[in-house]
Design a protein around this motif. Structure first.
Motif, PDB file in Angstrom:
ATOM      1  N   GLU A 102       0.820  -1.201   0.000  1.00 27.57           N
ATOM      2  CA  GLU A 102       0.000   0.000   0.000  1.00 27.57           C
ATOM      3  C   GLU A 102       0.860   1.260   0.000  1.00 27.57           C
ATOM      4  N   SER A 103       1.928   1.270   0.783  1.00 27.21           N
ATOM      5  CA  SER A 103       2.815   2.433   0.809  1.00 27.21           C
ATOM      6  C   SER A 103       3.506   2.598  -0.539  1.00 27.21           C
ATOM      7  N   TRP A 104       3.965   1.480  -1.125  1.00 31.01           N
ATOM      8  CA  TRP A 104       4.639   1.542  -2.426  1.00 31.01           C
ATOM      9  C   TRP A 104       3.698   2.147  -3.480  1.00 31.01           C
ATOM     10  N   ARG A 105       2.486   1.634  -3.523  1.00 31.84           N
ATOM     11  CA  ARG A 105       1.503   2.124  -4.494  1.00 31.84           C
ATOM     12  C   ARG A 105       1.182   3.597  -4.246  1.00 31.84           C
ATOM     13  N   ARG A 106       1.081   3.981  -2.988  1.00 32.88           N
ATOM     14  CA  ARG A 106       0.699   5.355  -2.672  1.00 32.88           C
ATOM     15  C   ARG A 106       1.761   6.351  -3.142  1.00 32.88           C
ATOM     16  N   VAL A 107       3.031   5.981  -3.085  1.00 35.00           N
ATOM     17  CA  VAL A 107       4.087   6.861  -3.600  1.00 35.00           C
ATOM     18  C   VAL A 107       3.868   7.130  -5.084  1.00 35.00           C
ATOM     19  N   ILE A 108       3.543   6.101  -5.848  1.00 34.60           N
ATOM     20  CA  ILE A 108       3.274   6.276  -7.274  1.00 34.60           C
ATOM     21  C   ILE A 108       2.027   7.132  -7.468  1.00 34.60           C
ATOM     22  N   GLU A 109       0.995   6.875  -6.695  1.00 37.86           N
ATOM     23  CA  GLU A 109      -0.258   7.609  -6.846  1.00 37.86           C
ATOM     24  C   GLU A 109      -0.078   9.099  -6.571  1.00 37.86           C
ATOM     25  N   VAL A 110       0.570   9.441  -5.463  1.00 39.64           N
ATOM     26  CA  VAL A 110       0.718  10.851  -5.096  1.00 39.64           C
ATOM     27  C   VAL A 110       1.708  11.550  -6.025  1.00 39.64           C
ATOM     28  N   ASN A 111       2.884  10.959  -6.187  1.00 42.89           N
ATOM     29  CA  ASN A 111       3.952  11.659  -6.896  1.00 42.89           C
ATOM     30  C   ASN A 111       3.729  11.733  -8.397  1.00 42.89           C
ATOM     31  N   LEU A 112       3.229  10.672  -8.994  1.00 39.77           N
ATOM     32  CA  LEU A 112       3.032  10.642 -10.445  1.00 39.77           C
ATOM     33  C   LEU A 112       1.586  10.971 -10.826  1.00 39.77           C
ATOM     34  N   ILE A 113       0.653  10.167 -10.353  1.00 45.81           N
ATOM     35  CA  ILE A 113      -0.746  10.392 -10.717  1.00 45.81           C
ATOM     36  C   ILE A 113      -1.216  11.738 -10.174  1.00 45.81           C
ATOM     37  N   GLY A 114      -0.837  12.054  -8.936  1.00 43.97           N
ATOM     38  CA  GLY A 114      -1.250  13.323  -8.349  1.00 43.97           C
ATOM     39  C   GLY A 114      -0.723  14.521  -9.110  1.00 43.97           C
ATOM     40  N   SER A 115       0.480  14.417  -9.646  1.00 44.74           N
ATOM     41  CA  SER A 115       1.026  15.508 -10.453  1.00 44.74           C
ATOM     42  C   SER A 115       0.229  15.680 -11.739  1.00 44.74           C
ATOM     43  N   ALA A 116      -0.126  14.570 -12.377  1.00 48.18           N
ATOM     44  CA  ALA A 116      -0.918  14.651 -13.600  1.00 48.18           C
ATOM     45  C   ALA A 116      -2.320  15.181 -13.324  1.00 48.18           C
ATOM     46  N   VAL A 117      -2.911  14.762 -12.213  1.00 50.84           N
ATOM     47  CA  VAL A 117      -4.227  15.277 -11.835  1.00 50.84           C
ATOM     48  C   VAL A 117      -4.159  16.779 -11.596  1.00 50.84           C
ATOM     49  N   THR A 118      -3.095  17.227 -10.947  1.00 48.57           N
ATOM     50  CA  THR A 118      -2.908  18.657 -10.706  1.00 48.57           C
ATOM     51  C   THR A 118      -2.846  19.425 -12.018  1.00 48.57           C
ATOM     52  N   ALA A 119      -2.041  18.942 -12.944  1.00 47.47           N
ATOM     53  CA  ALA A 119      -1.917  19.617 -14.242  1.00 47.47           C
ATOM     54  C   ALA A 119      -3.242  19.611 -14.989  1.00 47.47           C
ATOM     55  N   ARG A 120      -3.938  18.486 -14.975  1.00 45.16           N
ATOM     56  CA  ARG A 120      -5.214  18.395 -15.691  1.00 45.16           C
ATOM     57  C   ARG A 120      -6.215  19.413 -15.143  1.00 45.16           C
ATOM     58  N   ALA A 121      -6.213  19.594 -13.827  1.00 47.88           N
ATOM     59  CA  ALA A 121      -7.165  20.510 -13.206  1.00 47.88           C
ATOM     60  C   ALA A 121      -6.852  21.966 -13.520  1.00 47.88           C
ATOM     61  N   PHE A 122      -5.573  22.315 -13.592  1.00 49.78           N
ATOM     62  CA  PHE A 122      -5.194  23.726 -13.694  1.00 49.78           C
ATOM     63  C   PHE A 122      -4.774  24.161 -15.094  1.00 49.78           C
ATOM     64  N   LEU A 123      -4.565  23.223 -16.002  1.00 48.49           N
ATOM     65  CA  LEU A 123      -4.121  23.624 -17.341  1.00 48.49           C
ATOM     66  C   LEU A 123      -5.091  24.548 -18.070  1.00 48.49           C
ATOM     67  N   PRO A 124      -6.410  24.368 -17.957  1.00 54.71           N
ATOM     68  CA  PRO A 124      -7.287  25.330 -18.637  1.00 54.71           C
ATOM     69  C   PRO A 124      -7.004  26.775 -18.229  1.00 54.71           C
ATOM     70  N   ALA A 125      -6.769  27.004 -16.943  1.00 56.60           N
ATOM     71  CA  ALA A 125      -6.462  28.359 -16.482  1.00 56.60           C
ATOM     72  C   ALA A 125      -5.088  28.802 -16.960  1.00 56.60           C
ATOM     73  N   LEU A 126      -4.119  27.890 -16.977  1.00 52.91           N
ATOM     74  CA  LEU A 126      -2.787  28.247 -17.463  1.00 52.91           C
ATOM     75  C   LEU A 126      -2.809  28.557 -18.957  1.00 52.91           C
ATOM     76  N   LEU A 127      -3.652  27.868 -19.708  1.00 53.99           N
ATOM     77  CA  LEU A 127      -3.769  28.158 -21.135  1.00 53.99           C
ATOM     78  C   LEU A 127      -4.329  29.559 -21.348  1.00 53.99           C
ATOM     79  N   GLU A 128      -5.251  29.963 -20.499  1.00 52.41           N
ATOM     80  CA  GLU A 128      -5.806  31.315 -20.594  1.00 52.41           C
ATOM     81  C   GLU A 128      -4.750  32.376 -20.308  1.00 52.41           C
ATOM     82  N   SER A 129      -3.900  32.105 -19.307  1.00 55.78           N
ATOM     83  CA  SER A 129      -2.911  33.108 -18.890  1.00 55.78           C
ATOM     84  C   SER A 129      -1.570  32.948 -19.591  1.00 55.78           C
ATOM     85  N   ARG A 130      -1.437  31.894 -20.402  1.00 56.57           N
ATOM     86  CA  ARG A 130      -0.145  31.556 -21.012  1.00 56.57           C
ATOM     87  C   ARG A 130       0.905  31.445 -19.908  1.00 56.57           C
ATOM     88  N   GLY A 131       0.561  30.607 -18.930  1.00 59.09           N
ATOM     89  CA  GLY A 131       1.316  30.531 -17.684  1.00 59.09           C
ATOM     90  C   GLY A 131       2.436  29.513 -17.683  1.00 59.09           C
TER      91      GLY A 131
END
Length: 297
Positions: free
Chosen positions: A104-133
């Motif tokens: 569970e700990s091994w999987r969680r590292v992948i989930e937070v560090n990799l999947i969580g980073s992609a989820v973060t980008a997916r959520a905020f990219l529309p706003a970054l595209l607007e601001s050319r951020g």
């Protein structure tokens, strides 16, 4: 590359309750940046927000939860009117032999560090595209050098490096810049938590210089801020990490050979070694999963 003024810009920092995220928020705020703090420790986030120089706010959310992060992105946009900078910093770590690791700990590292980073980008990219951020993805020395006893962390940081490089090519023509930040062992709760295990601490101390040192947090975060100002493709928290890029192709074979020697040296001390998520951030993540919430201010 010239720097751009950060005055009046809006930045989102994940994993902002402590360590790299907290200090980065403080240094950005000192430059006039409005900061949105995201993390799993609402009380700590509130305290960080209260100490910032510029306008700020905070949100409780698990970066692996797409619905929660999409809601945070919407609320941040409503609160500040725009989003110019996103720093995907949230991360956890575990260590120890893979064959005996806690699944569970091994999987969680992948989930937070990799999947969580992609989820973060997916959520905020529309706003970054607007601001050319600008999106800064925090990776690690672990993306450049595979290491025994750190299979989950190395896999996750190699993954976010590759994902960020791919994303850079996709969104650059639309004005969004994507950078990767590399940090070696830096004085944070995560590193101090890993050092509490005698075997992990001794193995790290046996690494070749300069990778066996723990580096102060302040100068590393200063370099991240400079990278944000320059909208850099690569940002190195320690001076020598840039040089690792030129030799990284040779490292897997070298570390595979040296790693076998080190594993033999520690021998029976590895038997039964199971390391969960380390540090205060790891404890916060485990607490969140045991009692789960979504988005909270």
């Amino acid at each position: 590359m010239s720097r751009v003024s950060l005055e009046g810009r809006v930045a989102v920092v994940t994993g902002a309750a402590r360590g790299v995220g907290e200090l980065l928020a403080r240094k950005l705020s000192a430059r006039g940046v409005k900061v949105a703090l995201v993390g799993l420790e609402p009380d700590a986030l509130k305290q960080v927000s209260a100490r910032l120089h510029s306008e700020s706010d905070h949100w409780y959310a698990d970066v692996t939860d797409h619905e929660a992060m999409a809601e945070v992105a919407e609320r941040v946009k409503e609160r500040f009117g725009r989003i110019d900078i996103v720093v995907a910093n949230a991360g956890v770590a575990t260590g120890g032999p893979f064959v005996e690791s806690d699944p569970e700990s091994w999987r969680r590292v992948i989930e937070v560090n990799l999947i969580g980073s992609a989820v973060t980008a997916r959520a905020f990219l529309p706003a970054l595209l607007e601001s050319r951020g600008y999106l800064l993805q925090i990776a690690s020395l672990a993306a450049l050098t595979p290491a025994p006893m750190m299979s989950a962390y190395c896999a996750s940081k190699s993954g976010v490096e590759a994902y960020a490089h791919s994303l850079r090519g996709e969104v650059g023509h639309r004005g969004v810049k994507v950078g990767v930040g590399y940090l070696s062992w830096t004085d944070t709760d995560m590193v101090r938590g890993a050092d509490q295990d005698d075997v992990m601490r001794e193995l790290r101390q046996r690494l070749p210089w300069p990778s066996n040192k723990t580096y102060p947090l302040g100068p590393a975060v200063d370099r991240l801020v400079e990278g944000i100002e320059r909208r850099s493709a690569h940002v190195y928290g320690q001076w020598w990490l840039r040089g690792m890029q030129g030799v990284r192709g040779y490292l897997p074979a070298l570390i595979g050979t040296v790693g076998q020697r080190e594993m033999r040296r520690f021998g029976d001390r590895l038997d039964g070694l199971r390391v969960g998520l380390v540090g205060a951030g790891g404890a916060a993540d485990e607490e969140q999963r045991s009692g789960a919430a979504t988005v909270r201010k």
